[in-house]
Design a protein around this motif. Structure first.
Motif, PDB file in Angstrom:
ATOM      1  N   GLY A  56      15.073  -2.819   3.275  1.00 11.11           N
ATOM      2  CA  GLY A  56      16.173  -3.327   4.090  1.00 11.11           C
ATOM      3  C   GLY A  56      15.897  -3.314   5.577  1.00 11.11           C
ATOM      4  N   ILE A  57      14.622  -3.337   5.976  1.00  9.18           N
ATOM      5  CA  ILE A  57      14.259  -3.378   7.394  1.00  9.18           C
ATOM      6  C   ILE A  57      13.376  -4.598   7.645  1.00  9.18           C
ATOM      7  N   THR A  58      13.306  -5.039   8.904  1.00  7.31           N
ATOM      8  CA  THR A  58      12.495  -6.204   9.236  1.00  7.31           C
ATOM      9  C   THR A  58      11.008  -5.846   9.187  1.00  7.31           C
ATOM     10  N   TYR A  59      10.178  -6.879   9.023  1.00  6.26           N
ATOM     11  CA  TYR A  59       8.734  -6.661   8.906  1.00  6.26           C
ATOM     12  C   TYR A  59       8.156  -5.992  10.157  1.00  6.26           C
ATOM     13  N   ASP A  60       8.640  -6.371  11.349  1.00  6.42           N
ATOM     14  CA  ASP A  60       8.084  -5.762  12.562  1.00  6.42           C
ATOM     15  C   ASP A  60       8.419  -4.273  12.638  1.00  6.42           C
ATOM     16  N   VAL A  61       9.618  -3.909  12.222  1.00  5.06           N
ATOM     17  CA  VAL A  61       9.989  -2.483  12.175  1.00  5.06           C
ATOM     18  C   VAL A  61       9.131  -1.767  11.131  1.00  5.06           C
ATOM     19  N   VAL A  73       6.073  -2.457  10.313  1.00  5.42           N
ATOM     20  CA  VAL A  73       4.740  -2.228  10.870  1.00  5.42           C
ATOM     21  C   VAL A  73       4.704  -0.889  11.608  1.00  5.42           C
ATOM     22  N   LEU A  74       5.728  -0.627  12.399  1.00  2.00           N
ATOM     23  CA  LEU A  74       5.807   0.641  13.132  1.00  2.00           C
ATOM     24  C   LEU A  74       5.940   1.821  12.175  1.00  2.00           C
ATOM     25  N   ARG A  75       6.733   1.625  11.122  1.00  5.73           N
ATOM     26  CA  ARG A  75       6.905   2.677  10.121  1.00  5.73           C
ATOM     27  C   ARG A  75       5.586   2.971   9.413  1.00  5.73           C
ATOM     28  N   LEU A  76       4.897   1.912   8.996  1.00  4.04           N
ATOM     29  CA  LEU A  76       3.626   2.092   8.309  1.00  4.04           C
ATOM     30  C   LEU A  76       2.610   2.791   9.196  1.00  4.04           C
ATOM     31  N   HIS A  77       2.536   2.372  10.446  1.00  2.00           N
ATOM     32  CA  HIS A  77       1.601   2.983  11.398  1.00  2.00           C
ATOM     33  C   HIS A  77       1.840   4.486  11.502  1.00  2.00           C
ATOM     34  N   GLU A  78       3.096   4.846  11.625  1.00  2.00           N
ATOM     35  CA  GLU A  78       3.450   6.268  11.753  1.00  2.00           C
ATOM     36  C   GLU A  78       3.155   7.036  10.470  1.00  2.00           C
ATOM     37  N   GLU A  79       3.514   6.448   9.312  1.00  2.00           N
ATOM     38  CA  GLU A  79       3.327   7.145   8.047  1.00  2.00           C
ATOM     39  C   GLU A  79       1.849   7.318   7.705  1.00  2.00           C
ATOM     40  N   LEU A  87       0.841  -1.188   0.000  1.00  2.00           N
ATOM     41  CA  LEU A  87       0.000   0.000   0.000  1.00  2.00           C
ATOM     42  C   LEU A  87       0.882   1.246   0.000  1.00  2.00           C
ATOM     43  N   PHE A  88       2.072   1.073   0.559  1.00  2.00           N
ATOM     44  CA  PHE A  88       3.009   2.179   0.735  1.00  2.00           C
ATOM     45  C   PHE A  88       4.326   1.814   0.054  1.00  2.00           C
ATOM     46  N   ASP A  89       4.945   2.755  -0.625  1.00  2.00           N
ATOM     47  CA  ASP A  89       6.265   2.514  -1.237  1.00  2.00           C
ATOM     48  C   ASP A  89       6.247   1.319  -2.194  1.00  2.00           C
ATOM     49  N   ASP A  90       5.322   1.319  -3.153  1.00  2.00           N
ATOM     50  CA  ASP A  90       5.242   0.221  -4.115  1.00  2.00           C
ATOM     51  C   ASP A  90       6.205   0.497  -5.272  1.00  2.00           C
ATOM     52  N   TYR A  91       7.490   0.239  -5.005  1.00  2.00           N
ATOM     53  CA  TYR A  91       8.511   0.529  -6.004  1.00  2.00           C
ATOM     54  C   TYR A  91       8.485  -0.472  -7.150  1.00  2.00           C
ATOM     55  N   HIS A  92       8.022  -1.694  -6.875  1.00  2.00           N
ATOM     56  CA  HIS A  92       7.906  -2.653  -7.982  1.00  2.00           C
ATOM     57  C   HIS A  92       6.923  -2.124  -9.019  1.00  2.00           C
ATOM     58  N   ALA A  93       5.773  -1.652  -8.557  1.00  2.00           N
ATOM     59  CA  ALA A  93       4.765  -1.118  -9.482  1.00  2.00           C
ATOM     60  C   ALA A  93       5.296   0.089 -10.242  1.00  2.00           C
ATOM     61  N   SER A  94       6.040   0.951  -9.559  1.00  2.00           N
ATOM     62  CA  SER A  94       6.552   2.154 -10.231  1.00  2.00           C
ATOM     63  C   SER A  94       7.640   1.817 -11.240  1.00  2.00           C
TER      64      SER A  94
END
Length: 491
Positions: free
Chosen positions: A87-92, A94-100, A37-44
């Protein structure tokens, strides 16, 4: 890169189509968001013109109706799974997505930890989220899932899961990556809502494969390459063909699960509103391709990049060779080879000629910049300087950073920090360039060219350090490397 996708049209028709789907159901729609949903670089990359945050922008148009639920698998937490693009773990993440999401005014209702079997790492992550006042729910593994429908649709199946409390008509279920359990989360909610007398529906938003373009279109082949580690395969949707006589594309997991999904819907509601996996989808991306050849070429290059990524993972022992073999087959279907990527050929030929690690970058105007390892700079650091000089119109033989400024940094790395490689990495050379820019006009002008590297292609004849890889990612350069570790002394 030539634009092939109409992003403005996409934002408009996609949001309208989702509103129509919400209206088909009663009180609530659970919308499974596949991909990023966020940062879809493959699509771009495969749809040049598609903004990496296009789906987020589209969702923001629906913000008054929507809340977001972020799903993460306890198994992914346990194994510290890495998000490839960031280059970050999935749990990190989740926190990034929540904030963004919250920064953009989107309401995040909760986080769901799926595939939970009492993992200590999942418990620790749950506690970490709750300290931040984020609501967390647990969904458990179900024995025999997904075939054991009677157990799944029972109090000991979905009934055992925590009920996610939601307050808005559109509930977007998203995750850091694939295999997180988004669909099961949606279906679990349908089960619980039905017990509570809530009329709820389900729909799926997958950008890829694109359902209304050919099965072997390069865009869809690039999706297979991107998911080679998951063993996904694009297929003609047989259920849609039977129901409507229309050929559409879906992927194996959705097609294989559809009979089970149909049985689950019937177990919950007595009937299934959908006749095929394609029916469940709401993706309108295929209607926004305005230059098919531009998208085809971009997708072919993406397949080659994915091939090199897989090769590098095998060398690092992060993946099996099956992933490589699958992408090799996709390259044959797309009728391409690594030689079709200009920077790959340029870097390899220069390495064979000079016998040292080399690199090449293709700029927006098609010009190829090359570099080699020197006493002062690694090949990737030299590549950045050479590219920036070209873009700034600075003569190649002009030194942006004086050797006497580099030597103290090398001394620090080796004498005081215990390093074995005195050459500057990309991050170090950019800091040195920033300092030089304070007093040198050429350095200042070159530094200002950094934004122009976004979207450029690069290839190195040896694998790079994590530091160099991350810098290229931050600069938006599409980087690949030969699967050769320089420490093995091939050159």
């Amino acid at each position: 890169m030539k634009i092939g996708f109409d992003n403005a049209k996409y934002l408009k028709i996609q949001s309208e189509h989702i509103k129509e789907r919400i209206a088909q159901f009663g009180d609530k729609l659970y919308l499974e968001f596949g991909g990023k949903l966020f940062d879809d670089y493959h699509a771009s990359r495969v749809l040049p013109g598609f903004a990496p945050d296009a789906k987020l922008q589209m969702l923001m148009q629906l913000s008054e109706y929507a809340e977001i639920v972020i799903v993460i698998s306890a198994a992914d937490i346990e194994k510290n799974k890495i998000h490839g693009d960031l280059g970050i773990t999935y749990d990190v993440d989740v926190l990034r997505l929540h904030e963004e999401f919250q920064k953009r005014g989107l309401y995040v209702g909760s986080v769901v930890i799926t595939h939970y079997t009492g993992q200590i790492s999942a418990d620790q992550f749950k506690a970490r989220l709750e300290k931040k006042n984020i609501r967390v729910y647990l969904h458990y593994t179900i024995e025999g899932y997904p075939a054991n429908v009677p157990l799944i649709v029972s109090e000991n199946g979905y009934g055992k899961n925590d009920y996610i409390k939601t307050s808005r008509p559109l509930v977007v279920i998203t995750a850091p990556g694939p295999g997180s359990g988004k669909m099961a989360t949606c279906l679990s909610q349908l089960y619980h809502d039905n017990l509570r007398g809530v009329k709820a529906g389900y729909a799926k938003f997958e950008t890829f494969p694109i359902w209304n373009i050919p099965l072997k279109h390069p865009i869809n082949l690039a999706y297979e390459a991107a998911t080679a580690d998951l063993n996904d395969v694009n297929m003609i949707d047989p259920f849609h063909l039977e129901a409507y006589g229309e050929t559409t594309v879906n992927y194996n997991r959705d097609i294989e699960i559809f009979p089970v999904l149909n049985a689950i819907f019937e177990g919950i509601y007595g009937t299934n509103p959908y006749k095929s996996p394609t029916d469940m989808g709401v993706n309108m991306a295929g209607n926004c391709i305005m230059d098919d050849e531009a998208c085809c070429e971009a997708s072919r290059m993406e397949i080659i990049r994915r091939y090199y990524t897989a090769l590098n993972k095998v060398v690092r022992e992060d993946a099996s060779e099956n992933e490589v073999y699958k992408i090799e087959l996709l390259m044959k279907q797309a009728k391409i080879s690594t030689a079709d990527r200009k920077v790959t050929t340029a870097a390899r030929e220069r390495a064979e000629k000079l016998g040292v690690p080399t690199a090449a970058m293709e700029l927006a105007d098609g010009h190829i910049i090359t570099s080699k390892t020197s006493d002062f700079l690694g090949t990737s650091a030299a590549l950045l300087l050479n590219a920036l000089k070209y873009l700034a119109g600075v003569e190649h033989n002009i030194k942006l950073i004086k050797p006497e400024a580099i030597e103290p940094i090398q001394d620090l790395k080796v004498r005081y920090l215990g390093g074995k490689n005195p050459r500057l990495h990309t991050d170090e050379v950019l800091i040195a360039l920033s300092l030089a820019a304070c007093s040198d006009e050429n350095a200042k002008l070159s530094l200002q060219q950094l934004p122009r590297l976004r979207g450029c292609q690069a290839h190195t004849s040896v694998m790079l350090s994590e530091v160099d890889i991350k810098i290229f990612k931050k600069l938006g350069v599409d980087l690949t490397s030969e699967p050769i570790q320089h420490t093995r002394k091939r050159y």
